[in-house]
Design a protein around this motif. Structure first.
Motif, PDB file in Angstrom:
ATOM      1  N   GLY A   1      34.024 -67.187 -39.420  1.00 44.93           N
ATOM      2  CA  GLY A   1      33.032 -67.772 -38.525  1.00 44.93           C
ATOM      3  C   GLY A   1      31.617 -67.285 -38.705  1.00 44.93           C
ATOM      4  O   GLY A   1      31.135 -67.147 -39.829  1.00 44.93           O
ATOM      5  N   ASP A   2      30.956 -67.016 -37.578  1.00 43.36           N
ATOM      6  CA  ASP A   2      29.506 -66.853 -37.558  1.00 43.36           C
ATOM      7  C   ASP A   2      29.027 -65.579 -38.240  1.00 43.36           C
ATOM      8  O   ASP A   2      29.694 -64.550 -38.257  1.00 43.36           O
ATOM      9  N   ASN A   3      27.857 -65.700 -38.809  1.00 41.95           N
ATOM     10  CA  ASN A   3      27.081 -64.570 -39.313  1.00 41.95           C
ATOM     11  C   ASN A   3      25.637 -64.838 -38.925  1.00 41.95           C
ATOM     12  O   ASN A   3      25.249 -65.986 -38.699  1.00 41.95           O
ATOM     13  N   CYS A   4      24.840 -63.807 -38.831  1.00 39.81           N
ATOM     14  CA  CYS A   4      23.412 -64.013 -38.592  1.00 39.81           C
ATOM     15  C   CYS A   4      22.647 -62.775 -39.009  1.00 39.81           C
ATOM     16  O   CYS A   4      23.191 -61.668 -39.035  1.00 39.81           O
TER      17      CYS A   4
ATOM     18  N   PRO B   1      21.870 -57.576 -41.501  1.00 41.62           N
ATOM     19  CA  PRO B   1      22.953 -58.554 -41.453  1.00 41.62           C
ATOM     20  C   PRO B   1      23.915 -58.246 -40.317  1.00 41.62           C
ATOM     21  O   PRO B   1      24.161 -57.077 -39.996  1.00 41.62           O
ATOM     22  N   GLY B   2      24.448 -59.290 -39.687  1.00 43.17           N
ATOM     23  CA  GLY B   2      25.382 -59.080 -38.593  1.00 43.17           C
ATOM     24  C   GLY B   2      26.135 -60.341 -38.243  1.00 43.17           C
ATOM     25  O   GLY B   2      26.300 -61.249 -39.057  1.00 43.17           O
ATOM     26  N   GLY B   3      26.579 -60.395 -36.999  1.00 42.27           N
ATOM     27  CA  GLY B   3      27.468 -61.434 -36.534  1.00 42.27           C
ATOM     28  C   GLY B   3      28.842 -60.826 -36.324  1.00 42.27           C
ATOM     29  O   GLY B   3      29.310 -60.014 -37.145  1.00 42.27           O
ATOM     30  N   ASN B   4      29.503 -61.184 -35.240  1.00 39.20           N
ATOM     31  CA  ASN B   4      30.762 -60.538 -34.889  1.00 39.20           C
ATOM     32  C   ASN B   4      31.791 -60.514 -36.021  1.00 39.20           C
ATOM     33  O   ASN B   4      32.292 -59.433 -36.366  1.00 39.20           O
ATOM     34  N   PRO B   5      32.144 -61.638 -36.638  1.00 39.66           N
ATOM     35  CA  PRO B   5      33.153 -61.565 -37.700  1.00 39.66           C
ATOM     36  C   PRO B   5      32.715 -60.734 -38.905  1.00 39.66           C
ATOM     37  O   PRO B   5      33.528 -60.037 -39.518  1.00 39.66           O
TER      38      PRO B   5
ATOM     39  N   GLY C   1      35.350 -65.164 -33.349  1.00 34.20           N
ATOM     40  CA  GLY C   1      34.662 -65.004 -32.077  1.00 34.20           C
ATOM     41  C   GLY C   1      34.191 -66.318 -31.509  1.00 34.20           C
ATOM     42  O   GLY C   1      34.331 -67.389 -32.116  1.00 34.20           O
ATOM     43  N   ILE C   2      33.585 -66.221 -30.358  1.00 32.52           N
ATOM     44  CA  ILE C   2      33.253 -67.383 -29.540  1.00 32.52           C
ATOM     45  C   ILE C   2      32.225 -68.313 -30.188  1.00 32.52           C
ATOM     46  O   ILE C   2      32.192 -69.507 -29.903  1.00 32.52           O
TER      47      ILE C   2
ATOM     48  N   THR D   1      46.650 -62.239 -34.348  1.00 32.63           N
ATOM     49  CA  THR D   1      45.403 -62.937 -34.042  1.00 32.63           C
ATOM     50  C   THR D   1      44.561 -62.176 -33.026  1.00 32.63           C
ATOM     51  O   THR D   1      45.075 -61.651 -32.039  1.00 32.63           O
ATOM     52  N   SER D   2      43.256 -62.161 -33.274  1.00 31.17           N
ATOM     53  CA  SER D   2      42.293 -61.474 -32.412  1.00 31.17           C
ATOM     54  C   SER D   2      41.083 -62.374 -32.231  1.00 31.17           C
ATOM     55  O   SER D   2      40.661 -63.057 -33.175  1.00 31.17           O
ATOM     56  N   PHE D   3      40.510 -62.368 -31.022  1.00 28.80           N
ATOM     57  CA  PHE D   3      39.373 -63.249 -30.742  1.00 28.80           C
ATOM     58  C   PHE D   3      38.445 -62.567 -29.745  1.00 28.80           C
ATOM     59  O   PHE D   3      38.899 -62.025 -28.734  1.00 28.80           O
ATOM     60  N   ASP D   4      37.148 -62.605 -30.051  1.00 28.20           N
ATOM     61  CA  ASP D   4      36.150 -62.021 -29.157  1.00 28.20           C
ATOM     62  C   ASP D   4      35.505 -63.117 -28.315  1.00 28.20           C
ATOM     63  O   ASP D   4      34.785 -63.960 -28.841  1.00 28.20           O
TER      64      ASP D   4
END
Length: 260
Positions: free
Chosen positions: A7-10, A22-26, A120-121, A139-142
């Motif tokens: 998923g997301d990166n930012c 660099p970041g983003g939850n995943p 993540g969300i 499975t894990s989800f934030d």
């Protein structure tokens, strides 16, 4: 065990410092799991811009498998960040190419070759979790701090370890975790900032106090907690041990600037 994050990166852009990280939850969870010794892959999209190059280079240097990181024409996601004391405050978020992110059949097949998956969300991949869960992946989800958000029942039933962010140990969060866990999770977990972490497994609550450390920057604290917790799961530690692992990893993260 092989883990994959999706998923997301930012890029976290600190305008006052003229710096970006660099970041983003995943992405963060992938790097932290790699630091802890797992084989880790990341699936996502970056733009064809300079930030995309920086993101790819930074994650690759950490040893994360980027064979399914795709470069798309456009801009990499960015979040503007400012520091207030030692705490970070998020400003405008520009999603860039991740706005249209989707998994290909090849991406999904690649994800299924792992044993643990996290997202993540903001990752735009909720719909893949029922399938991955049915394939036997842990499975894990934030879900971050969006406690009022209505969560699709099929997603909750497909997440073994849902994570939430809250501020304190009170009756509200205890009842919330209890309700979430009853919908299918092995354990529901809440990070509570300086008040530690709380988990519920259907039988009892577990509490772990935050470590007392010299705080430099709280960026990545929650993501590193998740990675530490999941590493405990991989090691087959009891729930209390997983909370301890998560708390210890988060304590190390907040002693330096940036997520990693």
């Amino acid at each position: 065990m092989k883990a994959v994050t999706i998923g997301d990166n930012c890029m976290d852009v600190y305008l006052s410092r003229q710096e970006s990280y660099p970041g983003g939850n995943p992405v963060n969870v992938a790097v932290y799991l790699k630091q802890l010794g797992l084989d880790v892959s990341y699936i996502g999209w970056v733009g064809s811009d300079e930030y995309g190059r920086q993101m790819t280079e930074a994650i690759g240097k950490k040893g994360v498998d980027l064979s399914h990181l795709h470069i798309k024409n456009g801009h990499t996601a960015i979040t503007f960040v400012e520091l207030q004391g030692n705490d970070r405050v998020f400003g405008e978020y520009r999603e860039g190419v991740m706005e249209k992110f989707r998994l290909t059949r090849e991406d999904l097949e690649f994800a299924a070759s792992h044993q643990l998956v996290h997202a993540g969300i903001w990752g735009r991949c909720e719909s893949c979790f029922p399938q991955l869960h049915a394939m036997g992946l842990i499975t894990s989800f934030d879900f971050a701090d969006r406690l009022e958000r209505e969560i699709p029942p099929e997603l909750l039933a497909s997440v073994d370890y849902p994570f939430f962010s809250y501020s304190q140990d009170d009756a509200y969060i205890r009842e919330y975790l209890k309700e979430i866990q009853a919908k299918g999770a092995k354990a529901a977990i809440a990070t509570l900032g300086e008040n530690g972490a709380l988990a519920y497994d259907g039988e009892r609550y577990y509490k772990e106090a935050a470590r007392e450390v010299a705080v430099v920057d709280t960026m990545g604290a929650g993501d590193s907690f998740i990675a530490g917790f999941l590493y405990g799961i991989v090691q087959r530690l009891p729930l209390a041990g997983c909370l301890e692992q998560g708390t210890s990893k988060a304590a190390r993260t907040i002693t330096y600037f940036g997520a990693w």
